[in-house]
Design a protein around this motif. Sequence first.
Motif, PDB file in Angstrom:
ATOM      1  N   ALA A   1      53.779  53.979  -3.273  1.00 39.85           N
ATOM      2  CA  ALA A   1      52.874  54.804  -2.466  1.00 39.85           C
ATOM      3  C   ALA A   1      52.105  53.965  -1.461  1.00 39.85           C
ATOM      4  N   ALA A   2      51.772  52.725  -1.833  1.00 37.20           N
ATOM      5  CA  ALA A   2      50.993  51.860  -0.942  1.00 37.20           C
ATOM      6  C   ALA A   2      51.789  51.401   0.264  1.00 37.20           C
TER       7      ALA A   2
ATOM      8  N   VAL B   1      49.452  60.969 -10.972  1.00 39.84           N
ATOM      9  CA  VAL B   1      48.910  61.546  -9.736  1.00 39.84           C
ATOM     10  C   VAL B   1      47.843  60.632  -9.149  1.00 39.84           C
ATOM     11  N   ALA B   2      46.995  60.061 -10.003  1.00 35.61           N
ATOM     12  CA  ALA B   2      45.905  59.205  -9.534  1.00 35.61           C
ATOM     13  C   ALA B   2      46.434  57.945  -8.861  1.00 35.61           C
TER      14      ALA B   2
ATOM     15  N   GLY C   1      47.488  54.723  -4.073  1.00 35.44           N
ATOM     16  CA  GLY C   1      48.420  54.014  -3.204  1.00 35.44           C
ATOM     17  C   GLY C   1      48.437  54.570  -1.796  1.00 35.44           C
ATOM     18  N   ALA C   2      48.412  55.907  -1.689  1.00 34.02           N
ATOM     19  CA  ALA C   2      48.391  56.540  -0.364  1.00 34.02           C
ATOM     20  C   ALA C   2      47.113  56.192   0.386  1.00 34.02           C
ATOM     21  N   VAL C   3      45.975  56.189  -0.321  1.00 37.21           N
ATOM     22  CA  VAL C   3      44.712  55.818   0.323  1.00 37.21           C
ATOM     23  C   VAL C   3      44.750  54.368   0.787  1.00 37.21           C
TER      24      VAL C   3
ATOM     25  N   ARG D   1      44.276  53.128   4.603  1.00 38.84           N
ATOM     26  CA  ARG D   1      43.228  52.182   4.997  1.00 38.84           C
ATOM     27  C   ARG D   1      43.815  50.996   5.742  1.00 38.84           C
ATOM     28  N   ARG D   2      44.929  50.462   5.251  1.00 38.85           N
ATOM     29  CA  ARG D   2      45.559  49.329   5.935  1.00 38.85           C
ATOM     30  C   ARG D   2      46.045  49.736   7.325  1.00 38.85           C
TER      31      ARG D   2
END
Length: 351
Positions: A86-87, A130-131, A136-138, A142-143
């Motif tokens: 996700a990241a 889910v968390a 990871g998406a957040v 941010r990056r």
Amino acid sequence: MKWTKDALWAGAVLAGVYVLTVLQGPPLEFSGFALIVVTCALLAFRRRFPIWVAFGTMVGCGVYYPFAGSAGPLLATFVVALYSVAATGRLVVAIGIAVLAMAGIVLGEAASPVRHLDNISMFMLVGWLVAVIALGAVSHGRRALVAEAEKRATSEERLRIARELHDVLAHNISLINVQASAALHRTGQETDALTAIKQASKDALRELRATLGVLRQVDEQAPTRPPGLGQLSDLVERTRATGLAVTVDGEPRALPAEVDLAAYRIIQEALTNVTRHASARAVTVRIQYDDKDMRVRIDDDGHGAPGGGFDEGNGIRGMTERARSVGGELTVRGGATGTRVSARLPIGGDL
């Protein structure tokens, strides 16, 4: 460097999983220990191959819990791998892998005669997946924002330096050109013209070195303080040396550094354009202040055709960008009797 950090991170996870597994359950067989080592080692590749690592840790957990041992937090490896997917911005892939993992757990529980996870544990596991996907998406968002901000800052800095170089070179080289023409065509004024050329070239080199010093970031003896209205008298004298009658109405005063530089560069560019394009004989520079703004106005008596006879490519655009960069505005109006450049620059209410 990233490879070393990932390897250390995988080693730390391996140590934590092994210790907690030994503390929580019966003695660990070699097959279970080997699965733990292999599954944790996959995390060393989570940045380079995040999707494959996620599948690998999912398979490792899927083999370990039913066949090698039911104790231990080996599932943490799959959670970390899912976060890594996700990241990297692969949100749909991460959700798909999580759904596939939950489907495998549900089918395994349905096929097993013994219930390993109750409804609460199943719900908590879904919540954890889910968390970590959301985190990871957040992290990816941010990056991306930081990278975009850095890119925008770099572009703005390049634009600022380009404006500085244009203003420095255009003004001083224009003066050199005018004085060189005077030396060629005006008998008896060669010495004055050459003196003016020498001074203009010296000023150009000084300001150019100061601007490039920002890029080099070295300690130089050349002055690095940006010019401002404190140097307006020098600017006016250099312009007068070209034969243009320049009158200044208003006195410089303490201003914010950005506004001071913008006002100076606008006046400099306006005088440069008059010298190069307007065929004017006289110019008046007016500086006025009120509680919140300062106003700069440059009037000449040259050939004020529409557009002011100014440098449409860089001249007017450069002055406009200068004014807007500090929250102000600039207008240029040309007519049969000359051209007027007007700028409003905010200075705040504490001056």
